[in-house]
Design an enzyme around this catalytic site. Structure first.
Site, PDB file in Angstrom:
ATOM      1  N   ASP A  15      30.762  43.972  41.426  1.00 22.72           N
ATOM      2  CA  ASP A  15      30.921  42.522  41.748  1.00 22.72           C
ATOM      3  C   ASP A  15      30.559  42.000  39.345  1.00 22.72           C
ATOM      4  O   ASP A  15      30.452  40.455  39.767  1.00 22.72           O
ATOM      5  CB  ASP A  15      29.998  41.681  41.690  1.00 22.72           C
ATOM      6  CG  ASP A  15      30.537  41.860  43.318  1.00 22.72           C
ATOM      7  OD1 ASP A  15      32.030  41.899  43.722  1.00 22.72           O
ATOM      8  OD2 ASP A  15      29.487  42.221  44.942  1.00 22.72           O
TER       9      ASP A  15
ATOM     10  N   ASP B 156      38.543  43.490  47.322  1.00 21.22           N
ATOM     11  CA  ASP B 156      38.648  43.044  46.766  1.00 21.22           C
ATOM     12  C   ASP B 156      38.303  43.185  45.447  1.00 21.22           C
ATOM     13  O   ASP B 156      37.894  42.720  43.735  1.00 21.22           O
ATOM     14  CB  ASP B 156      36.879  42.801  46.687  1.00 21.22           C
ATOM     15  CG  ASP B 156      36.189  42.295  48.677  1.00 21.22           C
ATOM     16  OD1 ASP B 156      37.475  43.356  49.285  1.00 21.22           O
ATOM     17  OD2 ASP B 156      35.662  41.708  48.838  1.00 21.22           O
TER      18      ASP B 156
HETATM   19  N1  GLY Z   1      34.010  39.527  47.495  1.00 20.88           N
HETATM   20  C1  GLY Z   1      33.578  38.957  48.781  1.00 20.88           C
HETATM   21  C2  GLY Z   1      34.087  38.861  49.174  1.00 20.88           C
HETATM   22  O1  GLY Z   1      35.628  37.870  48.645  1.00 20.88           O
HETATM   23  O2  GLY Z   1      33.373  37.462  49.944  1.00 20.88           O
END
Ligand code: GLY
Length: 407
Positions: A119, A181
């Protein structure tokens, strides 16, 4: 051209579907966009004032008790509020907002060293990436470079992808988890590759995108959420969900991340394989029988209680921003359709059904996000990433669709 009557909040709108901003009887979208940006500015200033005296904290969501929930800089969403402030500075040129954007970005800077999860891309590029784009502060450039180096350490050439989570006790049920993601974090690598002349980072990002294209998608171009790879063979060992309804379902935000990610990768590389993947994802979404006419998806396209399931404003906002960009890259017919859907999404998100009234909603901008439904966490609440991609979409609309300089 097709025409469709839809209800959003209290307002009846006409979606022309041909990419025009205003159908017969519709309020001008230009005014709606500027109003939403005004609300975003007032809410964000109030939010910043609330947290000015609480150093090191960032907004996360609103508790069911109506109390602001904050996060430390190491939570994955920490970069979104600084990013919103940078976008609002871009819109207003108000140096007081730039000062706030700087102050809140500084709260996140320590995350440039993060190598324990993927992240770092979200955290640093949404904050410092926008900050550098608007200020050219050389210190910000270095922050971004450090973050890209940190992210690149999570790439395993045997798998051909960046590991998303772990190793950690809570993620060790997967050998090497990669979530859809993660496509979003590639923008940090692509930008750094170009800015610093580091082609290895571009190769790494493309390899991740190609591996994801190979293994994350089903035949209809819906995407799994989590693909875990066998670290010896480099091949998938599990395909699952974590935040969606089921392993085989279409988790809405996952589709949104993929759509945005492949659109961005086409922009950054010019590789038409990425464009075609983004188009395929967009077509699946906008023609899906469970895609609501007002453009805001249910939290999962396969949630069993549709039409009585929750909508996810965050997925709607991410899709909206991505469709606006994709509409500029694709053929005119598709482009008009994508822009038409994005305009519908803007109208819906800017309606009272989703847009907060001034001083309400804990000073977040949008209501009705769904974070982690199966985990019963952050369900039907404001989410900073919904706000970020909504404001991005508003700014993009003004910049690209000819509504600038007319406030
Ligand atoms: N990347 C985490 C979410 O979309 O909840």
């Amino acid at each position: 051209m097709r025409s469709l009557m839809i209800m959003t909040g209290c307002a009846m709108l006409l979606w022309t579907g041909d990419g025009r901003a205003d159908g017969p009887g519709e309020a001008p979208l230009r005014g709606i966009v500027n109003h939403a940006l005004d609300v975003a500015r007032m809410q964000s200033l109030a939010m910043a004032a609330t947290l000015n005296s609480r150093p090191g904290l960032l907004p996360r969501t609103l508790g069911k008790d109506g109390v602001l929930v904050t996060c430390a800089p190491d939570w994955w969403t920490s970069g979104f509020v600084p990013g919103v402030l940078w976008y609002l500075y871009e819109d207003t040129k108000d140096t007081a907002i730039a000062s706030l954007a700087r102050a809140f970005s500084a709260r996140v800077e320590s995350q440039k060293y993060v190598t324990g999860h993927h992240d770092v891309g979200f955290m640093i590029f949404c904050s410092f990436g926008n900050g550098y784009r608007l200020t050219h502060d050389p210190a910000y450039r270095e922050v971004i470079r450090t973050a890209a180096t940190s992210l690149s350490t999570r790439f395993d050439p045997r798998v051909g992808a960046i590991r998303s989570w772990g190793p950690s006790p809570s993620t060790n049920k997967w050998q090497y988890p990669v979530i859809i993601d993660n496509m979003m974090n590639l923008e940090l690598l692509e930008w750094t590759a170009k800015e610093f002349g580091l082609p290895a980072l571009d190769r790494l990002a493309r390899t991740h995108a190609n591996t994801t294209m190979r293994h994350h998608f089903r035949a209809d171009l819906s995407t799994y959420h989590v693909v875990s790879y066998d670290t010896l063979t480099g091949l998938p060992e599990q395909k699952q969900t974590h935040q969606g309804y089921s392993d085989g379902s279409m988790w809405a935000r996952g589709q949104a991340w993929g759509l945005y990610g492949y659109t961005m990768m086409f922009r950054e590389t010019g590789d038409t394989a990425y464009l075609h993947r983004a188009e395929g994802m967009a077509d699946l979404i906008i023609h899906h029988p469970h895609f609501p006419a007002d453009g805001i998806p249910y939290w999962d396209f396969d949630a069993p209680g549709i039409p009585d399931e929750l909508r996810d404003a965050s997925a709607g906002a991410i899709m909206c921003s991505a469709l606006l960009e994709l509409s500029r890259f694709t053929d005119p017919q598709r482009g008009a359709a994508y822009r038409g859907v994005a305009e519908t999404q803007l109208r819906t998100l800017a309606s009272p059904a989703y847009l907060a009234g001034e001083g309400t909603n804990g000073n977040f901008i949008l209501r009705h996000g769904v974070g982690h439904k199966p985990g019963n966490s952050e369900v039907d609440v404001p989410l900073t990433y919904a706000d970020y991609y909504f404001v991005e979409a508003l700014i993009r609309y003004k910049a690209w669709m000819g509504t600038g300089a007319q406030r």
